[in-house]
Motif scaffolding. Sequence first.
Motif, PDB file in Angstrom:
ATOM      1  N   ASP A 104       0.829  -1.202   0.000  1.00  0.00           N
ATOM      2  CA  ASP A 104       0.000   0.000   0.000  1.00  0.00           C
ATOM      3  C   ASP A 104       0.863   1.251   0.000  1.00  0.00           C
ATOM      4  N   PRO A 105       0.318   2.375  -0.511  1.00  0.00           N
ATOM      5  CA  PRO A 105       1.023   3.649  -0.402  1.00  0.00           C
ATOM      6  C   PRO A 105       1.266   4.000   1.070  1.00  0.00           C
ATOM      7  N   GLN A 106       2.229   4.887   1.298  1.00  0.00           N
ATOM      8  CA  GLN A 106       2.564   5.307   2.668  1.00  0.00           C
ATOM      9  C   GLN A 106       2.614   6.825   2.726  1.00  0.00           C
ATOM     10  N   ASP A 107       1.839   7.406   3.599  1.00  0.00           N
ATOM     11  CA  ASP A 107       1.822   8.856   3.791  1.00  0.00           C
ATOM     12  C   ASP A 107       1.673   9.609   2.466  1.00  0.00           C
ATOM     13  N   GLY A 108       0.819   9.098   1.602  1.00  0.00           N
ATOM     14  CA  GLY A 108       0.581   9.746   0.319  1.00  0.00           C
ATOM     15  C   GLY A 108       1.647   9.486  -0.733  1.00  0.00           C
ATOM     16  N   LYS A 109       2.655   8.675  -0.405  1.00  0.00           N
ATOM     17  CA  LYS A 109       3.723   8.344  -1.356  1.00  0.00           C
ATOM     18  C   LYS A 109       3.371   7.018  -2.025  1.00  0.00           C
ATOM     19  N   PRO A 110       3.548   6.940  -3.352  1.00  0.00           N
ATOM     20  CA  PRO A 110       3.131   5.736  -4.071  1.00  0.00           C
ATOM     21  C   PRO A 110       4.077   4.555  -3.867  1.00  0.00           C
ATOM     22  N   VAL A 111       3.537   3.373  -4.003  1.00  0.00           N
ATOM     23  CA  VAL A 111       4.348   2.161  -3.999  1.00  0.00           C
ATOM     24  C   VAL A 111       5.366   2.273  -5.135  1.00  0.00           C
ATOM     25  N   GLY A 112       6.602   1.962  -4.828  1.00  0.00           N
ATOM     26  CA  GLY A 112       7.672   2.003  -5.824  1.00  0.00           C
ATOM     27  C   GLY A 112       8.514   3.263  -5.782  1.00  0.00           C
ATOM     28  N   LEU A 113       8.100   4.259  -4.995  1.00  0.00           N
ATOM     29  CA  LEU A 113       8.914   5.468  -4.844  1.00  0.00           C
ATOM     30  C   LEU A 113       9.999   5.175  -3.812  1.00  0.00           C
ATOM     31  N   VAL A 114      11.240   5.247  -4.248  1.00  0.00           N
ATOM     32  CA  VAL A 114      12.382   4.903  -3.398  1.00  0.00           C
ATOM     33  C   VAL A 114      13.460   5.961  -3.578  1.00  0.00           C
ATOM     34  N   TYR A 115      14.124   6.295  -2.497  1.00  0.00           N
ATOM     35  CA  TYR A 115      15.301   7.160  -2.547  1.00  0.00           C
ATOM     36  C   TYR A 115      16.486   6.365  -2.027  1.00  0.00           C
ATOM     37  N   ILE A 116      17.577   6.419  -2.784  1.00  0.00           N
ATOM     38  CA  ILE A 116      18.815   5.775  -2.379  1.00  0.00           C
ATOM     39  C   ILE A 116      19.885   6.853  -2.280  1.00  0.00           C
ATOM     40  N   ALA A 117      20.850   6.631  -1.417  1.00  0.00           N
ATOM     41  CA  ALA A 117      21.887   7.649  -1.236  1.00  0.00           C
ATOM     42  C   ALA A 117      23.226   6.995  -0.938  1.00  0.00           C
ATOM     43  N   VAL A 118      24.277   7.700  -1.367  1.00  0.00           N
ATOM     44  CA  VAL A 118      25.656   7.353  -1.040  1.00  0.00           C
ATOM     45  C   VAL A 118      26.303   8.607  -0.477  1.00  0.00           C
ATOM     46  N   ALA A 119      26.869   8.495   0.720  1.00  0.00           N
ATOM     47  CA  ALA A 119      27.604   9.601   1.341  1.00  0.00           C
ATOM     48  C   ALA A 119      29.058   9.182   1.464  1.00  0.00           C
ATOM     49  N   GLY A 120      29.947  10.091   1.099  1.00  0.00           N
ATOM     50  CA  GLY A 120      31.368   9.776   1.176  1.00  0.00           C
ATOM     51  C   GLY A 120      32.203  11.005   1.428  1.00  0.00           C
ATOM     52  N   PRO A 121      33.503  10.858   1.292  1.00  0.00           N
ATOM     53  CA  PRO A 121      34.420  11.956   1.588  1.00  0.00           C
ATOM     54  C   PRO A 121      34.217  13.189   0.708  1.00  0.00           C
ATOM     55  N   TYR A 122      33.556  13.025  -0.431  1.00  0.00           N
ATOM     56  CA  TYR A 122      33.411  14.134  -1.377  1.00  0.00           C
ATOM     57  C   TYR A 122      31.965  14.597  -1.510  1.00  0.00           C
ATOM     58  N   ARG A 135       6.392  -6.277  -3.763  1.00  0.00           N
ATOM     59  CA  ARG A 135       7.234  -5.858  -2.651  1.00  0.00           C
ATOM     60  C   ARG A 135       8.653  -6.424  -2.753  1.00  0.00           C
ATOM     61  N   ALA A 136       8.764  -7.706  -3.037  1.00  0.00           N
ATOM     62  CA  ALA A 136      10.080  -8.346  -3.133  1.00  0.00           C
ATOM     63  C   ALA A 136      10.895  -7.745  -4.273  1.00  0.00           C
ATOM     64  N   ALA A 137      10.265  -7.540  -5.416  1.00  0.00           N
ATOM     65  CA  ALA A 137      10.974  -6.982  -6.573  1.00  0.00           C
ATOM     66  C   ALA A 137      11.462  -5.561  -6.291  1.00  0.00           C
ATOM     67  N   ILE A 138      10.645  -4.759  -5.640  1.00  0.00           N
ATOM     68  CA  ILE A 138      11.030  -3.381  -5.315  1.00  0.00           C
ATOM     69  C   ILE A 138      12.208  -3.379  -4.347  1.00  0.00           C
ATOM     70  N   ARG A 139      12.194  -4.244  -3.372  1.00  0.00           N
ATOM     71  CA  ARG A 139      13.303  -4.314  -2.412  1.00  0.00           C
ATOM     72  C   ARG A 139      14.593  -4.766  -3.089  1.00  0.00           C
ATOM     73  N   ILE A 140      14.504  -5.780  -3.922  1.00  0.00           N
ATOM     74  CA  ILE A 140      15.700  -6.287  -4.616  1.00  0.00           C
ATOM     75  C   ILE A 140      16.265  -5.230  -5.556  1.00  0.00           C
ATOM     76  N   GLU A 141      15.407  -4.571  -6.312  1.00  0.00           N
ATOM     77  CA  GLU A 141      15.883  -3.530  -7.233  1.00  0.00           C
ATOM     78  C   GLU A 141      16.498  -2.362  -6.468  1.00  0.00           C
ATOM     79  N   SER A 142      15.968  -2.051  -5.302  1.00  0.00           N
ATOM     80  CA  SER A 142      16.538  -0.988  -4.472  1.00  0.00           C
ATOM     81  C   SER A 142      17.957  -1.339  -4.029  1.00  0.00           C
TER      82      SER A 142
END
Length: 161
Positions: A104-122, A135-142
Amino acid sequence: MAMAAATAVRGLVERHETLATAESLTGGLVAATIVEIPGVSAVFRGGLVVYATELKGTLAGVPKDLLDERGPVDPDVAARLAEGARDRCGADWGLATTGVAGPDPQDGKPVGLVYIAVAGPYGTRVNELKLVGNRAAIRIESVTAVLQLLIDVLGTSPAPV
């Protein structure tokens, strides 16, 4: 997933740098995928599974006002999660995942909306994903996407001296 994890671990080993994770929708799957790679103990410091919104603040250091204002599925939250993993675990690099895996959507955000991030020295890089599938496919692709983002960032960042 395994190929991306192996490539990422190899890149970190070659650079003599370390990694930590902060995961929401993937629930530890990024860390589990990474630790399958032989030799990972040379680079993987640990991870935070911050599924509950308040734990994103208390464990990963995401500001409460940011979470209150925007909710957990937000690009700035993803950035702060990655930075928090890096800081709290004493790593050179931090990875983060946050989003809606469904069903199900969460807090008005659609299923499949994902943010990924990398933080590093730069600095920190965030990507928005709009995934389809169960659900499984979305998690694996993330997981695959955040590992590929790390590979890309490592490829464009100077190696330590």
